[in-house]
Motif scaffolding. Sequence first.
Motif, PDB file in Angstrom:
ATOM      1  N   TYR A 152      32.675  36.605  41.550  1.00 26.81           N
ATOM      2  CA  TYR A 152      34.032  36.934  41.143  1.00 26.81           C
ATOM      3  C   TYR A 152      34.755  35.678  40.709  1.00 26.81           C
ATOM      4  O   TYR A 152      34.674  34.648  41.379  1.00 26.81           O
ATOM      5  CB  TYR A 152      34.793  37.582  42.311  1.00 26.81           C
ATOM      6  CG  TYR A 152      34.131  38.850  42.783  1.00 26.81           C
ATOM      7  CD1 TYR A 152      34.312  40.045  42.099  1.00 26.81           C
ATOM      8  CD2 TYR A 152      33.304  38.851  43.894  1.00 26.81           C
ATOM      9  CE1 TYR A 152      33.696  41.202  42.512  1.00 26.81           C
ATOM     10  CE2 TYR A 152      32.684  40.004  44.312  1.00 26.81           C
ATOM     11  CZ  TYR A 152      32.875  41.185  43.625  1.00 26.81           C
ATOM     12  OH  TYR A 152      32.258  42.334  44.038  1.00 26.81           O
ATOM     13  N   ASP A 195      49.349  40.830  36.162  1.00 23.09           N
ATOM     14  CA  ASP A 195      48.507  41.301  37.264  1.00 23.09           C
ATOM     15  C   ASP A 195      49.295  42.057  38.326  1.00 23.09           C
ATOM     16  O   ASP A 195      48.703  42.638  39.239  1.00 23.09           O
ATOM     17  CB  ASP A 195      47.809  40.120  37.955  1.00 23.09           C
ATOM     18  CG  ASP A 195      46.911  39.326  37.024  1.00 23.09           C
ATOM     19  OD1 ASP A 195      46.237  39.953  36.178  1.00 23.09           O
ATOM     20  OD2 ASP A 195      46.881  38.082  37.152  1.00 23.09           O
ATOM     21  N   ALA A 229      48.322  45.726  39.176  1.00 24.30           N
ATOM     22  CA  ALA A 229      47.012  45.814  39.831  1.00 24.30           C
ATOM     23  C   ALA A 229      47.097  45.332  41.273  1.00 24.30           C
ATOM     24  O   ALA A 229      46.513  45.941  42.173  1.00 24.30           O
ATOM     25  CB  ALA A 229      45.972  45.007  39.052  1.00 24.30           C
ATOM     26  N   LEU A 285      38.612  38.621  40.002  1.00 28.01           N
ATOM     27  CA  LEU A 285      38.284  39.445  38.843  1.00 28.01           C
ATOM     28  C   LEU A 285      36.801  39.764  38.817  1.00 28.01           C
ATOM     29  O   LEU A 285      35.961  38.898  39.088  1.00 28.01           O
ATOM     30  CB  LEU A 285      38.633  38.713  37.545  1.00 28.01           C
ATOM     31  CG  LEU A 285      40.071  38.272  37.355  1.00 28.01           C
ATOM     32  CD1 LEU A 285      40.178  37.359  36.146  1.00 28.01           C
ATOM     33  CD2 LEU A 285      40.978  39.464  37.198  1.00 28.01           C
ATOM     34  N   GLU A 286      36.507  41.014  38.455  1.00 28.62           N
ATOM     35  CA  GLU A 286      35.149  41.405  38.107  1.00 28.62           C
ATOM     36  C   GLU A 286      35.226  41.745  36.621  1.00 28.62           C
ATOM     37  O   GLU A 286      35.854  42.748  36.250  1.00 28.62           O
ATOM     38  CB  GLU A 286      34.712  42.610  38.925  1.00 28.62           C
ATOM     39  CG  GLU A 286      33.283  43.029  38.631  1.00 28.62           C
ATOM     40  CD  GLU A 286      32.847  44.184  39.501  1.00 28.62           C
ATOM     41  OE1 GLU A 286      31.882  43.994  40.255  1.00 28.62           O
ATOM     42  OE2 GLU A 286      33.478  45.262  39.418  1.00 28.62           O
ATOM     43  N   ASP A 291      37.121  41.628  33.515  1.00 28.61           N
ATOM     44  CA  ASP A 291      38.559  41.411  33.312  1.00 28.61           C
ATOM     45  C   ASP A 291      39.405  42.297  34.224  1.00 28.61           C
ATOM     46  O   ASP A 291      40.613  42.405  34.042  1.00 28.61           O
ATOM     47  CB  ASP A 291      38.939  41.610  31.846  1.00 28.61           C
ATOM     48  CG  ASP A 291      38.646  43.022  31.351  1.00 28.61           C
ATOM     49  OD1 ASP A 291      38.068  43.825  32.114  1.00 28.61           O
ATOM     50  OD2 ASP A 291      39.009  43.320  30.190  1.00 28.61           O
ATOM     51  N   LYS A 292      38.774  42.919  35.223  1.00 26.44           N
ATOM     52  CA  LYS A 292      39.483  43.835  36.131  1.00 26.44           C
ATOM     53  C   LYS A 292      39.813  43.146  37.453  1.00 26.44           C
ATOM     54  O   LYS A 292      38.932  42.552  38.096  1.00 26.44           O
ATOM     55  CB  LYS A 292      38.627  45.069  36.391  1.00 26.44           C
ATOM     56  CG  LYS A 292      39.300  46.071  37.286  1.00 26.44           C
ATOM     57  CD  LYS A 292      38.434  47.280  37.516  1.00 26.44           C
ATOM     58  CE  LYS A 292      39.186  48.233  38.432  1.00 26.44           C
ATOM     59  NZ  LYS A 292      38.383  49.353  38.848  1.00 26.44           N
ATOM     60  N   VAL A 300      40.161  43.003  41.184  1.00 29.25           N
ATOM     61  CA  VAL A 300      39.549  43.782  42.270  1.00 29.25           C
ATOM     62  C   VAL A 300      40.007  43.323  43.653  1.00 29.25           C
ATOM     63  O   VAL A 300      39.576  43.874  44.668  1.00 29.25           O
ATOM     64  CB  VAL A 300      38.008  43.772  42.178  1.00 29.25           C
ATOM     65  CG1 VAL A 300      37.548  44.473  40.899  1.00 29.25           C
ATOM     66  CG2 VAL A 300      37.452  42.357  42.258  1.00 29.25           C
ATOM     67  N   HIS A 335      35.304  47.782  46.595  1.00 27.87           N
ATOM     68  CA  HIS A 335      34.673  46.463  46.544  1.00 27.87           C
ATOM     69  C   HIS A 335      34.559  45.810  47.924  1.00 27.87           C
ATOM     70  O   HIS A 335      34.224  44.627  48.025  1.00 27.87           O
ATOM     71  CB  HIS A 335      35.453  45.549  45.585  1.00 27.87           C
ATOM     72  CG  HIS A 335      35.245  45.917  44.158  1.00 27.87           C
ATOM     73  ND1 HIS A 335      35.910  46.948  43.541  1.00 27.87           N
ATOM     74  CD2 HIS A 335      34.411  45.411  43.224  1.00 27.87           C
ATOM     75  CE1 HIS A 335      35.506  47.058  42.298  1.00 27.87           C
ATOM     76  NE2 HIS A 335      34.604  46.134  42.074  1.00 27.87           N
TER      77      HIS A 335
END
Length: 175
Positions: free
Chosen positions: A7, A16, A19, A68-69, A71-72, A74, A103
């Motif tokens: 990651y 962000d 999220a 990030l994983e 561009d997401k 997590v 995750h």
Amino acid sequence: MSSTPIYEVRPATLNDAQAVADIHASASQAAYKGLVPDEHLGSLPAIKRLSLWREAIEYGDPQVVVALEGDKVVGFAGFDRSRDKGTPATTGEIWAIYAAPAHWSQGVGLALWDGAREGLLEEGCTNVTAWVPLRNERALRFFELAGFKRELSTAKTVPMGAIKVEEIRLKRALA
């Protein structure tokens, strides 16, 4: 070849915030299920949670990093100087550390801890603490595996919305 995901951890941006707020809501609901009554899970309105994280990211209070994983986002961690009265200026604190429930147990927390530790070292901190609910075995296990030790004399009852929760402080050296 390792199948463990890697990651990227970077400072959070205002983009962000949604999220981070969403992960905070879903992860805290999953983490506290069975520890607090269901009617208290998710009692913080979504708009208020988003506002709190937007403000934290904008003003750096606390500092926020995201995992990030691709561009997401997590997971995220919030950290800064300790909020406990009487602690030296060289004591940092993990204010929050959450991964999206899908995750969990995949290395996101470790990546976030590494990012927060680097940030605290850059701030000149030599020790770090975290407050964890006594009944949150997953969080206690995570911090203990990361080298934190329970400070038994610190157990206290704190309000969490309309209920009270028993917490304990954990501490470790950063170097």
